[in-house]
Design an enzyme around this catalytic site. Structure first.
Site, short mmCIF file in Angstrom:
data_model
loop_
_atom_site.label_atom_id
_atom_site.label_comp_id
_atom_site.label_asym_id
_atom_site.label_seq_id
_atom_site.Cartn_x
_atom_site.Cartn_y
_atom_site.Cartn_z
N ARG A 104 0.83 -1.19 0.00
CA ARG A 104 0.00 0.00 0.00
C ARG A 104 0.87 1.24 0.00
O ARG A 104 1.71 1.42 0.89
CB ARG A 104 -0.92 -0.02 1.23
CG ARG A 104 -1.96 1.08 1.23
CD ARG A 104 -2.98 0.88 2.32
NE ARG A 104 -2.37 0.87 3.65
CZ ARG A 104 -3.07 0.78 4.77
NH1 ARG A 104 -4.38 0.65 4.71
NH2 ARG A 104 -2.46 0.80 5.94
N THR A 108 -0.91 7.60 -0.98
CA THR A 108 -2.21 7.49 -1.64
C THR A 108 -3.09 6.41 -1.02
O THR A 108 -4.30 6.40 -1.23
CB THR A 108 -2.04 7.17 -3.13
OG1 THR A 108 -1.47 5.85 -3.27
CG2 THR A 108 -1.12 8.17 -3.79
N ASP A 200 0.29 -3.86 12.85
CA ASP A 200 0.71 -4.33 11.52
C ASP A 200 0.88 -5.84 11.56
O ASP A 200 1.81 -6.36 12.20
CB ASP A 200 2.02 -3.65 11.11
CG ASP A 200 2.40 -3.95 9.67
OD1 ASP A 200 2.63 -5.15 9.35
OD2 ASP A 200 2.46 -3.01 8.87
N ASP A 203 4.36 -7.22 10.32
CA ASP A 203 5.45 -6.99 11.26
C ASP A 203 5.35 -7.93 12.45
O ASP A 203 6.35 -8.46 12.94
CB ASP A 203 5.44 -5.54 11.74
CG ASP A 203 5.97 -4.57 10.69
OD1 ASP A 203 6.61 -5.04 9.74
OD2 ASP A 203 5.74 -3.36 10.84
#
Length: 209
Positions: A104, A108, A200, A203
């Site tokens: 991603r 944006t 995340d 992660d």
């Protein structure tokens, strides 16, 4: 409109709470994600067709049921989706596994493809796209679009945690794709992270920052 199914089995909800906990380390996190994926696979495959078979037991012939030759494909969205694959393969060992690599764009929030490798017969398979998080819905929608462009016809999406915004985005873009999640959270923050979420997923799975 495709259906949304929230899988609220007590074992799934219990393990999901441990997954969310910031104190859960990478090893336990990986194990829990794998276990929840396996539990969710029961519901995602509930509509698989059966055929009648005769099975010879040590005593007599049993009128039994077996899967009706359905071909299955698992498509994790890299990299976090990898953490869910082994749990599903425990229940569906004959499934083929494809991979879609997306990231991603931090500005944006739009998905960018960097890898796509799929079974050659995906048009004949029931595909389950897997990713722990359904946040903006951009990555999932893009991955599904890549599959459709390559001939896929039967697709489901399976995620641990979803934001309402992500669900709405996928349902708008793909009215024929059913969505299976373990929880629907409150919203997205200004950075596109699910609140309260679990952080995340990639992660935490792989011990990176």
């Amino acid at each position: 409109m495709a259906k949304l199914q929230v899988l609220d089995h007590p074992l799934i909800q219990h393990k999901l709470s441990l997954i969310r906990d910031e104190k859960t380390g990478s090893k336990e996190f990986r194990e829990l994600v794998e276990e929840v994926a396996m539990l969710m696979a029961y519901e995602v495959t509930r509509d698989f067709p059966l055929q009648d078979v005769d099975v010879k037991t040590p005593v007599a012939i049993a009128k039994s049921k077996m899967l009706a030759g359905r071909k299955v494909g698992l498509v994790p969205i890299l990299r976090a989706g990898l953490g869910m694959v082994d749990g599903m393969l425990r229940l569906i060992p004959a499934a083929k596994v494809g991979h879609v690599g997306l990231y991603r764009d931090p500005e944006t929030l739009l998905p960018v493809e960097y890898y796509c490798k799929l079974p050659s017969d995906i048009a004949e398979r029931d595909l389950i796209v897997i990713d722990p998080m359904l946040a903006t819905g951009g990555s999932a929608s893009a991955a599904i679009e890549f599959l459709k462009a390559r001939g896929a016809k039967n697709i489901k999406l399976m995620c641990l945690i979803a934001a309402p915004e992500g669900i709405a985005a996928v349902q708008k873009a793909h009215t024929d794709v059913d969505i299976f999640v373990a929880a629907v959270d409150e919203c997205l923050n200004e950075h596109g992270y699910i609140i309260p979420g679990l952080g995340d997923a990639g992660d935490r799975l792989f011990g990176t920052k």
